[in-house]
Design a protein around this motif. Structure first.
Motif, PDB file in Angstrom:
ATOM      1  N   ARG A  28     -48.678 139.760 -24.810  1.00  0.00           N
ATOM      2  CA  ARG A  28     -49.268 141.092 -24.985  1.00  0.00           C
ATOM      3  C   ARG A  28     -50.521 141.127 -25.848  1.00  0.00           C
ATOM      4  NH1 ARG A  28     -43.969 144.746 -26.243  1.00  0.00           N
ATOM      5  NH2 ARG A  28     -42.672 143.955 -24.571  1.00  0.00           N
ATOM      6  N   THR A  31     -53.244 142.271 -23.442  1.00  0.00           N
ATOM      7  CA  THR A  31     -52.823 143.326 -22.531  1.00  0.00           C
ATOM      8  C   THR A  31     -53.884 144.415 -22.461  1.00  0.00           C
ATOM      9  OG1 THR A  31     -50.509 142.927 -23.078  1.00  0.00           O
ATOM     10  CG2 THR A  31     -51.032 145.055 -22.083  1.00  0.00           C
ATOM     11  N   VAL A  33     -54.849 148.136 -21.696  1.00  0.00           N
ATOM     12  CA  VAL A  33     -54.099 149.383 -21.754  1.00  0.00           C
ATOM     13  C   VAL A  33     -54.939 150.517 -21.185  1.00  0.00           C
ATOM     14  CG1 VAL A  33     -52.730 148.670 -23.748  1.00  0.00           C
ATOM     15  CG2 VAL A  33     -54.850 149.908 -24.098  1.00  0.00           C
ATOM     16  N   GLU A  75     -42.098 157.093 -19.199  1.00  0.00           N
ATOM     17  CA  GLU A  75     -42.010 155.634 -19.108  1.00  0.00           C
ATOM     18  C   GLU A  75     -43.226 154.980 -19.755  1.00  0.00           C
ATOM     19  OE1 GLU A  75     -41.748 152.102 -15.759  1.00  0.00           O
ATOM     20  OE2 GLU A  75     -41.123 154.125 -15.218  1.00  0.00           O
ATOM     21  N   SER A  76     -44.395 155.553 -19.533  1.00  0.00           N
ATOM     22  CA  SER A  76     -45.610 155.015 -20.156  1.00  0.00           C
ATOM     23  C   SER A  76     -45.599 155.226 -21.668  1.00  0.00           C
ATOM     24  CB  SER A  76     -46.851 155.661 -19.540  1.00  0.00           C
ATOM     25  OG  SER A  76     -46.967 155.310 -18.179  1.00  0.00           O
ATOM     26  N   SER A  77     -44.974 156.317 -22.130  1.00  0.00           N
ATOM     27  CA  SER A  77     -44.833 156.544 -23.574  1.00  0.00           C
ATOM     28  C   SER A  77     -44.005 155.429 -24.205  1.00  0.00           C
ATOM     29  CB  SER A  77     -44.167 157.890 -23.850  1.00  0.00           C
ATOM     30  OG  SER A  77     -44.985 158.942 -23.462  1.00  0.00           O
ATOM     31  N   ASN A  79     -43.796 152.380 -23.054  1.00  0.00           N
ATOM     32  CA  ASN A  79     -44.672 151.205 -23.074  1.00  0.00           C
ATOM     33  C   ASN A  79     -45.658 151.287 -24.235  1.00  0.00           C
ATOM     34  OD1 ASN A  79     -43.475 150.153 -20.769  1.00  0.00           O
ATOM     35  ND2 ASN A  79     -44.987 151.038 -19.392  1.00  0.00           N
ATOM     36  N   ALA A  80     -46.235 152.472 -24.444  1.00  0.00           N
ATOM     37  CA  ALA A  80     -47.185 152.652 -25.547  1.00  0.00           C
ATOM     38  C   ALA A  80     -46.498 152.395 -26.881  1.00  0.00           C
ATOM     39  CB  ALA A  80     -47.784 154.061 -25.510  1.00  0.00           C
ATOM     40  N   GLU A  82     -43.850 150.577 -27.514  1.00  0.00           N
ATOM     41  CA  GLU A  82     -43.544 149.150 -27.661  1.00  0.00           C
ATOM     42  C   GLU A  82     -44.792 148.348 -28.012  1.00  0.00           C
ATOM     43  OE1 GLU A  82     -41.521 148.151 -24.024  1.00  0.00           O
ATOM     44  OE2 GLU A  82     -39.611 148.940 -24.757  1.00  0.00           O
ATOM     45  N   LEU A  83     -45.902 148.647 -27.340  1.00  0.00           N
ATOM     46  CA  LEU A  83     -47.148 147.941 -27.655  1.00  0.00           C
ATOM     47  C   LEU A  83     -47.614 148.251 -29.066  1.00  0.00           C
ATOM     48  CD1 LEU A  83     -49.151 148.304 -24.322  1.00  0.00           C
ATOM     49  CD2 LEU A  83     -48.317 146.183 -25.344  1.00  0.00           C
TER      50      LEU A  83
END
Length: 121
Positions: A28, A31, A33, A75-77, A79-80, A82-83
């Motif tokens: 990552r 990655t 974004v 779902e994207s939240s 991911n955000a 976690e990143l």
């Protein structure tokens, strides 16, 4: 690296960049974004972490903010979040709350866990 002449500093910098971009060892780090993730990150950094801002947000508050201001779905939240946690921009507490300024948490913990020297009279 020579501390007086800085000899070897360029080689060290090149090795550090190569290590940071090694996906096998540090996933990552390269990655890409979406732009709205970057805008959310900027908002969290500049707006919410200013003096008097909240120390943390619940995950639900994070998702609501991401969706309402930056059109980031649930779902994207995730991911955000976690990143941002992986990159050290946020810290997730055991109850799921997200600390907006992890350094502030570290400073508090340093005060709590600083050992006073024992004095013998």
């Amino acid at each position: 690296v020579d501390s007086k002449t800085n000899l070897g500093i360029a080689d060290l910098k090149n090795m550090m960049v190569a290590a940071a971009l090694n996906e096998a060892k540090l996933p990552r780090t390269s990655t890409e974004v979406p732009l709205n993730f970057a805008k959310l990150s900027d908002h969290l950094t500049k707006t919410l972490t200013r003096d008097g801002g909240p120390f943390s947000l619940s995950y639900e508050e994070f998702v609501t903010l991401a969706n309402s201001k930056f059109s980031i779905d649930g779902e994207s939240s995730l991911n955000a979040k976690e990143l941002f946690c992986f990159w050290g921009m946020l810290f997730e507490l055991s109850n799921g709350d997200l600390v907006l300024n992890p350094q502030q948490l570290a400073d508090v913990l340093a005060c709590v866990f600083t050992k006073e020297p024992n004095k013998i009279a």
